[in-house]
Design a protein around this motif. Structure first.
Motif, PDB file in Angstrom:
ATOM      1  N   ARG A  43      -0.145 -10.324  -4.647  1.00 45.23           N
ATOM      2  CA  ARG A  43       0.547  -9.123  -5.145  1.00 45.23           C
ATOM      3  C   ARG A  43       0.297  -9.016  -6.651  1.00 45.23           C
ATOM      4  N   PHE A  44      -0.759  -8.282  -7.015  1.00 48.14           N
ATOM      5  CA  PHE A  44      -1.108  -8.180  -8.427  1.00 48.14           C
ATOM      6  C   PHE A  44      -1.611  -6.795  -8.827  1.00 48.14           C
ATOM      7  N   LYS A  45      -1.669  -5.861  -7.917  1.00 47.51           N
ATOM      8  CA  LYS A  45      -2.292  -4.572  -8.209  1.00 47.51           C
ATOM      9  C   LYS A  45      -1.284  -3.560  -8.766  1.00 47.51           C
ATOM     10  N   ILE A  46      -1.822  -2.663  -9.575  1.00 46.59           N
ATOM     11  CA  ILE A  46      -1.033  -1.568 -10.136  1.00 46.59           C
ATOM     12  C   ILE A  46      -1.607  -0.250  -9.622  1.00 46.59           C
TER      13      ILE A  46
ATOM     14  N   ARG B  80      -1.615  15.384  -4.261  1.00 47.41           N
ATOM     15  CA  ARG B  80      -0.799  15.629  -3.070  1.00 47.41           C
ATOM     16  C   ARG B  80       0.112  14.425  -2.848  1.00 47.41           C
ATOM     17  N   THR B  81       1.381  14.716  -2.639  1.00 48.67           N
ATOM     18  CA  THR B  81       2.336  13.626  -2.432  1.00 48.67           C
ATOM     19  C   THR B  81       1.909  12.740  -1.276  1.00 48.67           C
ATOM     20  N   GLU B  82       1.414  13.358  -0.210  1.00 53.20           N
ATOM     21  CA  GLU B  82       1.019  12.551   0.952  1.00 53.20           C
ATOM     22  C   GLU B  82      -0.130  11.602   0.620  1.00 53.20           C
ATOM     23  N   ASP B  83      -0.992  11.992  -0.314  1.00 53.39           N
ATOM     24  CA  ASP B  83      -2.088  11.109  -0.707  1.00 53.39           C
ATOM     25  C   ASP B  83      -1.572   9.926  -1.526  1.00 53.39           C
ATOM     26  N   ILE B  84      -0.581  10.184  -2.373  1.00 46.93           N
ATOM     27  CA  ILE B  84       0.015   9.092  -3.147  1.00 46.93           C
ATOM     28  C   ILE B  84       0.714   8.110  -2.211  1.00 46.93           C
ATOM     29  N   LEU B  85       1.463   8.649  -1.256  1.00 48.91           N
ATOM     30  CA  LEU B  85       2.178   7.788  -0.304  1.00 48.91           C
ATOM     31  C   LEU B  85       1.196   6.993   0.548  1.00 48.91           C
ATOM     32  N   ALA B  86       0.095   7.626   0.937  1.00 50.26           N
ATOM     33  CA  ALA B  86      -0.908   6.930   1.745  1.00 50.26           C
ATOM     34  C   ALA B  86      -1.546   5.795   0.954  1.00 50.26           C
ATOM     35  N   LYS B  87      -1.786   6.012  -0.322  1.00 47.37           N
ATOM     36  CA  LYS B  87      -2.381   4.965  -1.156  1.00 47.37           C
ATOM     37  C   LYS B  87      -1.404   3.800  -1.328  1.00 47.37           C
ATOM     38  N   ILE B  88      -0.130   4.110  -1.505  1.00 45.54           N
ATOM     39  CA  ILE B  88       0.877   3.057  -1.624  1.00 45.54           C
ATOM     40  C   ILE B  88       0.914   2.222  -0.346  1.00 45.54           C
ATOM     41  N   GLU B  89       0.900   2.888   0.790  1.00 48.53           N
ATOM     42  CA  GLU B  89       0.923   2.167   2.069  1.00 48.53           C
ATOM     43  C   GLU B  89      -0.352   1.350   2.261  1.00 48.53           C
ATOM     44  N   GLU B  90      -1.473   1.908   1.841  1.00 45.67           N
ATOM     45  CA  GLU B  90      -2.760   1.207   1.984  1.00 45.67           C
ATOM     46  C   GLU B  90      -2.797  -0.087   1.167  1.00 45.67           C
ATOM     47  N   VAL B  91      -2.325  -0.023  -0.060  1.00 50.02           N
ATOM     48  CA  VAL B  91      -2.343  -1.217  -0.919  1.00 50.02           C
ATOM     49  C   VAL B  91      -1.286  -2.215  -0.451  1.00 50.02           C
ATOM     50  N   GLY B  92      -0.160  -1.703   0.026  1.00 53.90           N
ATOM     51  CA  GLY B  92       0.843  -2.545   0.679  1.00 53.90           C
ATOM     52  C   GLY B  92       1.313  -3.719  -0.147  1.00 53.90           C
TER      53      GLY B  92
ATOM     54  N   ALA C 188       8.864   5.052  -1.691  1.00 54.85           N
ATOM     55  CA  ALA C 188       7.674   4.498  -1.034  1.00 54.85           C
ATOM     56  C   ALA C 188       7.231   3.201  -1.709  1.00 54.85           C
ATOM     57  N   GLY C 189       7.263   3.176  -3.040  1.00 58.28           N
ATOM     58  CA  GLY C 189       6.895   1.952  -3.752  1.00 58.28           C
ATOM     59  C   GLY C 189       7.821   0.802  -3.419  1.00 58.28           C
ATOM     60  N   HIS C 190       9.100   1.087  -3.354  1.00 62.23           N
ATOM     61  CA  HIS C 190      10.069   0.043  -3.024  1.00 62.23           C
ATOM     62  C   HIS C 190       9.913  -0.443  -1.579  1.00 62.23           C
ATOM     63  N   SER C 191       9.475   0.455  -0.707  1.00 60.04           N
ATOM     64  CA  SER C 191       9.346   0.075   0.710  1.00 60.04           C
ATOM     65  C   SER C 191       8.276  -0.985   0.941  1.00 60.04           C
ATOM     66  N   ILE C 192       7.323  -1.104   0.006  1.00 59.82           N
ATOM     67  CA  ILE C 192       6.286  -2.147   0.137  1.00 59.82           C
ATOM     68  C   ILE C 192       6.568  -3.333  -0.784  1.00 59.82           C
ATOM     69  N   GLY C 193       7.738  -3.333  -1.411  1.00 59.24           N
ATOM     70  CA  GLY C 193       8.129  -4.468  -2.246  1.00 59.24           C
ATOM     71  C   GLY C 193       7.650  -4.398  -3.677  1.00 59.24           C
ATOM     72  N   ALA C 194       7.165  -3.235  -4.113  1.00 54.95           N
ATOM     73  CA  ALA C 194       6.679  -3.087  -5.486  1.00 54.95           C
ATOM     74  C   ALA C 194       7.780  -2.562  -6.397  1.00 54.95           C
ATOM     75  N   LYS C 195       7.622  -2.797  -7.683  1.00 55.60           N
ATOM     76  CA  LYS C 195       8.466  -2.157  -8.685  1.00 55.60           C
ATOM     77  C   LYS C 195       7.865  -0.782  -8.994  1.00 55.60           C
TER      78      LYS C 195
END
Length: 425
Positions: free
Chosen positions: A123-126, A168-180, A207-214
């Motif tokens: 877990r090191f990506k921004i 697009r919000t959906e693209d941001i959310l998809a990227k967050i889910e992809e990086v996980g 969405a960021g919090h759902s994958i454990g990110a700050k």
């Protein structure tokens, strides 16, 4: 409302404007002996007339009290920064305990990343946006390098779709889910400086919090411009400059939000200094740091009072008027400016493309306009004729009619100057 591109109609709107008198509370530059039409509140807000009084007050206290001004000035310097917390809390939607003012924007983002960017294991990506404001790009790149990573491996950029101007919000959310679970931090500009797009900060934060990110936000173009609910959205941290919509003066102090769930924790990592130490024990000169029980724990050095005085002067007006009233006028004046642009477009052989979203909830005060077929000569003509705006390559002008000091007549007059400039060129 059905708008009209006439001076009489613009005057009618000004007569209905409850904030019209505040235009007199600001000092306008002059071109050819006339006050300018000022469209760059998204870069540097105008000087409030009260700013000099607040600065002079500090100078007089310094002259008459010297060091004792820290404790015996009418607004003691010792806790001057605390005067901002409650008022700024209303502007950004935070509790007073979650707000502090210190340093400048990028400095504060670096300091906050010392707390909230803690890469460990995989877990090191921004995650950030493509073509973020350059300072954010440099900051994020330097942070990952500081921690031993390369930019290519640690920085993930959300991109706009081909031939589209908005994220697009959906693209941001998809990227967050992809990086996980490789994502340590999501850090994005809440309002895009180039297009003026307002992002869905609440949804992205969840969405960021759902994958454990700050999740943190650069609110340089958002504070004093749009409705913010940082506490209710559960944002971990945010920072903003004060010299754009908040009219504090060039390069001035930055505000910070640190969610209360991180307050008064002994195990939190922070770059610390004297002014963040327990206020009641500060002059005991103890060797062990004892943090203030709120956002002021992130303070490092004593406050730059002369710099902060103009910020406080402007903030008093924000507190007096309130964000709802400013947003109400903002919506109306931006809509009228948009109407004027479309009307002028019909009258001349030109093509304007407004790349700022048309939906009210997706934009603030700024309209970014592609001047297809027009070069920088038109921008220069506007500047020479008293319209202060800014230019972004290749051919975009950004127009930000700040509701505190822009009038509806300004919008009409701008349209006439714009038409003259196009016909001249």
């Amino acid at each position: 409302m059905r708008f009209e591109n006439t001076l009489d109609f613009a005057k009618k709107l000004d007569n209905e404007d409850k904030l019209a008198s505040y235009k007199n509370e600001f000092i306008f530059p002059k071109v050819n002996g006339k006050e300018v039409i000022y469209f760059t509140g998204n870069s540097l807000g105008l000087q409030p007339r009260s700013a000099k009084k607040y600065v002079d007050e500090v100078m007089e206290d310094w002259a008459s009290l010297a060091v004792e001004g820290h404790f015996y000035a009418e607004k003691p310097w010792w806790d001057y920064h605390e005067l901002f917390s409650a008022k700024l809390g209303k502007v950004v939607g935070g509790k007073p305990s979650e707000i502090t003012v210190m340093n400048t924007l990028t400095v504060n983002l670096h300091l906050l990343m010392a707390t909230f960017y803690k890469p460990e294991g995989k877990r090191f990506k921004i995650i950030c946006e493509e073509k973020a404001f350059p300072s954010d790009q440099y900051m994020i790149a330097s942070q990952v390098k500081f921690h031993g990573y390369t930019e290519d491996e640690a920085v993930v950029k959300v991109e706009k779709r081909e031939n589209e101007h908005h994220f697009r919000t959906e693209d941001i959310l998809a990227k967050i889910e992809e990086v996980g679970d490789e994502c340590a931090l999501v850090l994005i500009g809440g309002v895009n400086y180039y297009s003026g797009q307002v992002l869905d900060m609440e949804t992205i934060t969840k969405a960021g919090h759902s994958i454990g990110a700050k999740v943190g936000w650069d609110l340089a173009h958002a504070a004093g411009n749009i409705e913010l609910k940082l506490h209710d959205w559960g944002v971990d941290f945010a920072a903003w400059c004060s010299y754009k919509y908040m009219n504090s003066g060039p390069g001035n102090a930055s505000g910070c939000f640190i969610n209360e769930k991180y307050h008064d924790k002994k195990d939190i990592t922070r770059l610390e200094g004297w002014w963040g130490h327990n206020k009641k024990r500060r002059f005991l000169m103890e060797p062990e740091f004892q943090p203030e029980p709120n956002a002021h724990a992130w303070q490092i050095s004593n406050a730059p009072i002369l710099a902060m005085a103009p910020y406080l002067a402007s903030l008093e007006m924000f507190d007096e008027v309130g964000m709802p009233a400013l947003i109400e006028k903002r919506n109306r004046i931006v809509a009228y400016l948009e109407f004027i642009l479309h009307e002028i477009d019909k009258e001349v052989d030109a093509s304007f493309e407004i790349i700022t979203p048309s939906k009210q909830e997706e934009r603030g005060t700024q309209l970014s306009v592609f001047l297809h077929g027009e070069g920088k000569e038109l921008f220069n003509f506007l500047m020479e004729n008293g319209v202060i705006t800014d230019w972004r390559e290749p051919n975009v002008i950004r127009l930000a009619p700040a509701p505190f000091y822009c009038s509806f007549q300004d919008m009409y007059n701008f349209g006439q100057i714009l038409k003259k400039g196009i016909l001249k060129n």
